[in-house]
Design a protein around this motif. Structure first.
Motif, PDB file in Angstrom:
ATOM      1  N   LYS A   1       8.758 -14.536  29.032  1.00  0.00           N
ATOM      2  CA  LYS A   1       9.461 -15.617  28.331  1.00  0.00           C
ATOM      3  C   LYS A   1       8.761 -16.001  27.031  1.00  0.00           C
ATOM      4  O   LYS A   1       9.411 -16.455  26.076  1.00  0.00           O
ATOM      5  N   TYR A   2       7.479 -15.806  26.971  1.00  0.00           N
ATOM      6  CA  TYR A   2       6.660 -16.374  25.883  1.00  0.00           C
ATOM      7  C   TYR A   2       6.399 -15.329  24.807  1.00  0.00           C
ATOM      8  O   TYR A   2       5.320 -14.750  24.700  1.00  0.00           O
ATOM      9  N   LYS A   3       7.445 -15.090  24.007  1.00  0.00           N
ATOM     10  CA  LYS A   3       7.397 -14.026  23.002  1.00  0.00           C
ATOM     11  C   LYS A   3       6.943 -14.574  21.648  1.00  0.00           C
ATOM     12  O   LYS A   3       7.512 -15.534  21.129  1.00  0.00           O
ATOM     13  N   LEU A   4       5.931 -13.945  21.094  1.00  0.00           N
ATOM     14  CA  LEU A   4       5.550 -14.215  19.719  1.00  0.00           C
ATOM     15  C   LEU A   4       6.486 -13.458  18.785  1.00  0.00           C
ATOM     16  O   LEU A   4       7.196 -12.534  19.211  1.00  0.00           O
ATOM     17  N   SER A   5       6.498 -13.843  17.522  1.00  0.00           N
ATOM     18  CA  SER A   5       7.291 -13.084  16.545  1.00  0.00           C
ATOM     19  C   SER A   5       6.786 -11.651  16.494  1.00  0.00           C
ATOM     20  O   SER A   5       5.631 -11.363  16.834  1.00  0.00           O
ATOM     21  N   GLU A   6       7.639 -10.767  16.102  1.00  0.00           N
ATOM     22  CA  GLU A   6       7.290  -9.340  16.114  1.00  0.00           C
ATOM     23  C   GLU A   6       6.043  -9.065  15.289  1.00  0.00           C
ATOM     24  O   GLU A   6       5.181  -8.261  15.676  1.00  0.00           O
ATOM     25  N   GLN A   7       5.902  -9.753  14.177  1.00  0.00           N
ATOM     26  CA  GLN A   7       4.750  -9.523  13.310  1.00  0.00           C
ATOM     27  C   GLN A   7       3.454 -10.025  13.949  1.00  0.00           C
ATOM     28  O   GLN A   7       2.438  -9.331  13.959  1.00  0.00           O
ATOM     29  N   THR A   8       3.509 -11.235  14.518  1.00  0.00           N
ATOM     30  CA  THR A   8       2.301 -11.831  15.102  1.00  0.00           C
ATOM     31  C   THR A   8       1.898 -11.145  16.398  1.00  0.00           C
ATOM     32  O   THR A   8       0.712 -10.996  16.698  1.00  0.00           O
ATOM     33  N   ALA A   9       2.889 -10.717  17.169  1.00  0.00           N
ATOM     34  CA  ALA A   9       2.624 -10.161  18.496  1.00  0.00           C
ATOM     35  C   ALA A   9       1.661  -8.987  18.452  1.00  0.00           C
ATOM     36  O   ALA A   9       0.850  -8.801  19.370  1.00  0.00           O
ATOM     37  N   LYS A  10       1.724  -8.191  17.411  1.00  0.00           N
ATOM     38  CA  LYS A  10       0.921  -6.967  17.334  1.00  0.00           C
ATOM     39  C   LYS A  10      -0.499  -7.222  16.829  1.00  0.00           C
ATOM     40  O   LYS A  10      -1.355  -6.332  16.905  1.00  0.00           O
ATOM     41  N   LEU A  11      -0.723  -8.398  16.289  1.00  0.00           N
ATOM     42  CA  LEU A  11      -2.038  -8.705  15.738  1.00  0.00           C
ATOM     43  C   LEU A  11      -3.056  -8.944  16.842  1.00  0.00           C
ATOM     44  O   LEU A  11      -2.706  -9.125  18.002  1.00  0.00           O
ATOM     45  N   THR A  12      -4.319  -8.984  16.463  1.00  0.00           N
ATOM     46  CA  THR A  12      -5.388  -9.339  17.391  1.00  0.00           C
ATOM     47  C   THR A  12      -6.011 -10.669  16.960  1.00  0.00           C
ATOM     48  O   THR A  12      -5.615 -11.257  15.943  1.00  0.00           O
ATOM     49  N   ALA A  13      -7.002 -11.128  17.700  1.00  0.00           N
ATOM     50  CA  ALA A  13      -7.640 -12.406  17.411  1.00  0.00           C
ATOM     51  C   ALA A  13      -8.303 -12.424  16.040  1.00  0.00           C
ATOM     52  O   ALA A  13      -8.607 -13.504  15.512  1.00  0.00           O
ATOM     53  N   ASN A  14      -8.532 -11.275  15.463  1.00  0.00           N
ATOM     54  CA  ASN A  14      -9.106 -11.239  14.107  1.00  0.00           C
ATOM     55  C   ASN A  14      -8.160 -11.802  13.069  1.00  0.00           C
ATOM     56  O   ASN A  14      -8.565 -12.056  11.930  1.00  0.00           O
ATOM     57  N   ALA A  15      -6.897 -12.002  13.448  1.00  0.00           N
ATOM     58  CA  ALA A  15      -5.923 -12.578  12.523  1.00  0.00           C
ATOM     59  C   ALA A  15      -5.836 -14.096  12.654  1.00  0.00           C
ATOM     60  O   ALA A  15      -5.020 -14.731  11.989  1.00  0.00           O
ATOM     61  N   LEU A  16      -6.670 -14.676  13.501  1.00  0.00           N
ATOM     62  CA  LEU A  16      -6.633 -16.114  13.738  1.00  0.00           C
ATOM     63  C   LEU A  16      -7.840 -16.802  13.101  1.00  0.00           C
ATOM     64  O   LEU A  16      -8.847 -16.164  12.793  1.00  0.00           O
ATOM     65  N   ILE A  17      -7.738 -18.111  12.940  1.00  0.00           N
ATOM     66  CA  ILE A  17      -8.906 -18.915  12.563  1.00  0.00           C
ATOM     67  C   ILE A  17      -9.994 -18.688  13.623  1.00  0.00           C
ATOM     68  O   ILE A  17      -9.693 -18.649  14.807  1.00  0.00           O
ATOM     69  N   PRO A  18     -11.250 -18.479  13.252  1.00  0.00           N
ATOM     70  CA  PRO A  18     -11.879 -18.689  11.936  1.00  0.00           C
ATOM     71  C   PRO A  18     -11.979 -17.425  11.081  1.00  0.00           C
ATOM     72  O   PRO A  18     -12.686 -17.432  10.076  1.00  0.00           O
ATOM     73  N   HIS A  19     -11.306 -16.362  11.489  1.00  0.00           N
ATOM     74  CA  HIS A  19     -11.422 -15.107  10.744  1.00  0.00           C
ATOM     75  C   HIS A  19     -10.540 -15.086   9.507  1.00  0.00           C
ATOM     76  O   HIS A  19     -10.662 -14.195   8.663  1.00  0.00           O
ATOM     77  N   VAL A  20      -9.607 -16.035   9.403  1.00  0.00           N
ATOM     78  CA  VAL A  20      -8.726 -16.113   8.242  1.00  0.00           C
ATOM     79  C   VAL A  20      -8.807 -17.512   7.656  1.00  0.00           C
ATOM     80  O   VAL A  20      -9.456 -18.401   8.210  1.00  0.00           O
ATOM     81  N   GLN A  21      -8.125 -17.708   6.527  1.00  0.00           N
ATOM     82  CA  GLN A  21      -8.169 -18.991   5.849  1.00  0.00           C
ATOM     83  C   GLN A  21      -7.458 -20.074   6.662  1.00  0.00           C
ATOM     84  O   GLN A  21      -6.695 -19.794   7.582  1.00  0.00           O
ATOM     85  N   LYS A  22      -7.697 -21.325   6.292  1.00  0.00           N
ATOM     86  CA  LYS A  22      -7.061 -22.451   6.982  1.00  0.00           C
ATOM     87  C   LYS A  22      -5.546 -22.387   6.842  1.00  0.00           C
ATOM     88  O   LYS A  22      -5.011 -21.652   6.009  1.00  0.00           O
TER      89      LYS A  22
END
Length: 511
Positions: A8-29
């Motif tokens: 049920k808990y689907k992320l957008s197609e673009q976000t779903a394929k990413l890893t935690a490196n695409a999240l704060i603190p690895h990216v800008q605010k």
């Protein structure tokens, strides 16, 4: 049924394929990916909160350990998994988790789900700070001071000191250490040679095992933790306590610590605190009260007396808000009548952490008062819950839980052909046997009790396999296995109590 569906808990197609490196603190605010990921996690958590309060839901989907390993991929890989897989992992974890907030979960002393306390725990995790100095936890330290002082007021003290500890067992250990330090302050530097003899401590045979553990951890040895007999209702027999103290003194040992229990784990019994306090004063022993379970009744005038009469005479008290008060795990407090004892007992003066030349009043630093250094923030969820309920709200909660307990007693007595009440409860523990059809009408003797005791593990296994109910069972020194239900969830109603008894009867129909 509305159980958790990981798909049920689907992320957008673009976000779903990413890893935690695409999240704060690895990216800008203001990372949209971080926001989307966290929103999906919160959606899952809110769904789970609602599911826990759905009485048509199972409490658990029981799987044996080897089967559970096949259902879930819980390996830790070399490469990172996708954000969508992390969401699925979270969903699967909750799918197979026991719903301890379910209104039909009567299994543990800590039941239920207080949503405000849970919100406090979410904020606590987000703040992610340590409680050892005001420097890094200023607001939380002040909250801790305020709440703990308030709790001491309800104990009946106008002074003293307190700390939150990782569980009631460690709270009891703090009391043990402080008692030894008070009697033999040189022990801290010189160890056992500072004691002119062999120390001995005393507790009820119904007390929590952590009290005996103190004797082991503290170097006394478990042989020097004397278990005092209790009566049929689980209360310490005070004449036996005095006899044991005299006997141990006669062989040259040094009695120094007595632990009374206010709400035993199994029967919910309250030891006679005033009488035990008299004995402690007479023989110069530290008086500790383990009110980890029953401490919540300090907030309920209707039920505080006579159960907790004399608690103000204690030298130290363990009180766990994560039990009767419904705060989220874990939330355990230890209180001392004498201020300054915690710091005197435990201080190591590590200047690299606890500098004395700071710009603020260092009396607010707590790290040197405890034995663990780093300390989790367990105060905010309790502070927020207290703000939400007010003390009057806690009083109403205690009254509600105790009233439901009496309702269960009434229903058991009304169905005396099916159930046998072992004793009138003092707390929310209700101890009883289920009597199957084939034994109804038989005399209530040792043979009947033995037969009923054999059924408890069978019915409990059926509960878990069906997932409809969870009630604990155990034996004690006088009885074979019996059921012990716990009503400590604000969600429970009279209908839920009726469901419990009816479901036990349904599960035991053919036994």
């Amino acid at each position: 049924m509305t159980s958790i569906n990981p798909n049920k808990y689907k992320l957008s197609e673009q976000t779903a394929k990413l890893t935690a490196n695409a999240l704060i603190p690895h990216v800008q605010k203001d990372s949209p990916e971080t926001r989307e990921f966290l929103h999906k996690v919160v959606e899952l958590l809110v769904d789970y909160v609602n599911i826990q309060n759905d009485r048509s839901e199972k409490i658990l989907d029981f799987q044996h350990p080897e089967d559970m390993k096949k259902l879930l991929n819980i390996t830790v890989e070399d490469d990172p998994v996708s954000l969508q897989q992390l969401i699925i992992d979270c969903a699967n974890t909750l799918k197979y988790q026991v719903k301890t907030g379910h209104p039909h979960f009567f299994n543990q002393l800590s039941c239920g789900l207080d949503v405000v306390s849970m919100a406090g725990e979410w904020l606590t995790a987000t703040a992610n700070t340590n409680m050892f100095t005001y420097e890094i936890a200023p607001v939380f330290i002040l909250m801790e001071n305020i709440v703990l002082a308030k709790m001491r007021e309800y104990i009946g003290w106008k002074c003293g000191d307190s700390i939150l500890a990782p569980g009631g067992s460690i709270s009891n250990l703090y009391a043990f250490l402080a008692a030894r330090h008070k009697m033999f302050p040189d022990y801290k530097e010189h160890g056992s040679k500072a004691i002119p003899g062999e120390l001995v401590m005393f507790t009820s045979d119904q007390s929590h095992y952590s009290v005996k553990s103190c004797a082991s951890v503290g170097g006394l040895g478990t042989d020097n933790c004397v278990m005092i007999p209790s009566d049929d209702h689980g209360k310490m027999i005070v004449s036996e306590l005095e006899r044991a103290i005299i006997q141990r003194k006669s062989i040259g040992q040094i009695p120094f610590f007595v632990c009374a229990t206010a709400g035993t784990t199994v029967l919910g019994a309250f030891d006679p605190l005033n009488e035990i306090a008299d004995i402690c004063e007479k023989y110069g022993c530290w008086f500790h009260v383990d009110a980890a379970w029953g401490g919540g009744l300090l907030l309920a005038p209707k039920y505080r007396h006579p159960r907790l009469d004399g608690v103000e005479r204690a030298d130290s008290i363990t009180w766990n808000p994560h039990k009767l008060m419904g705060a989220l795990l874990q939330c355990s407090t230890i209180h001392f009548k004498e201020d300054g004892l915690l710091i005197s007992c435990n201080q190591m003066s590590a200047e690299y952490l606890f500098m004395t030349d700071k710009l603020y009043d260092i009396s607010y630093d707590t790290g040197d008062k405890v034995i663990q250094c780093g300390r989790h923030n367990d105060i905010f969820k309790l502070w927020l819950q207290w703000r939400a309920k007010g003390t009057l709200g806690f009083e109403k909660l205690m009254d509600h839980l105790m009233d439901l307990t009496q309702y269960q007693v009434k229903r058991i007595k009304e169905q005396s052909d099916k159930f046998y009440l072992i004793m009138q409860p003092e707390c929310v523990n209700v101890s009883f046997w289920y009597i199957p059809k084939r034994l109804r009408g038989a005399p209530h003797d040792a043979n009947l009790r033995a037969e009923c005791g054999k059924l408890c593990p069978i019915i409990k296994s059926r509960m878990m396999e069906s997932g409809t109910l969870m009630v604990g069972y155990q034996p004690d020194d006088r009885r074979p296995n019996f059921f012990r239900s716990i009503i400590s969830s604000a969600a429970v109603t009279e209908a839920d109590v009726d469901f419990m008894l009816n479901e036990i009867d349904r599960l035991g129909q053919d036994l």
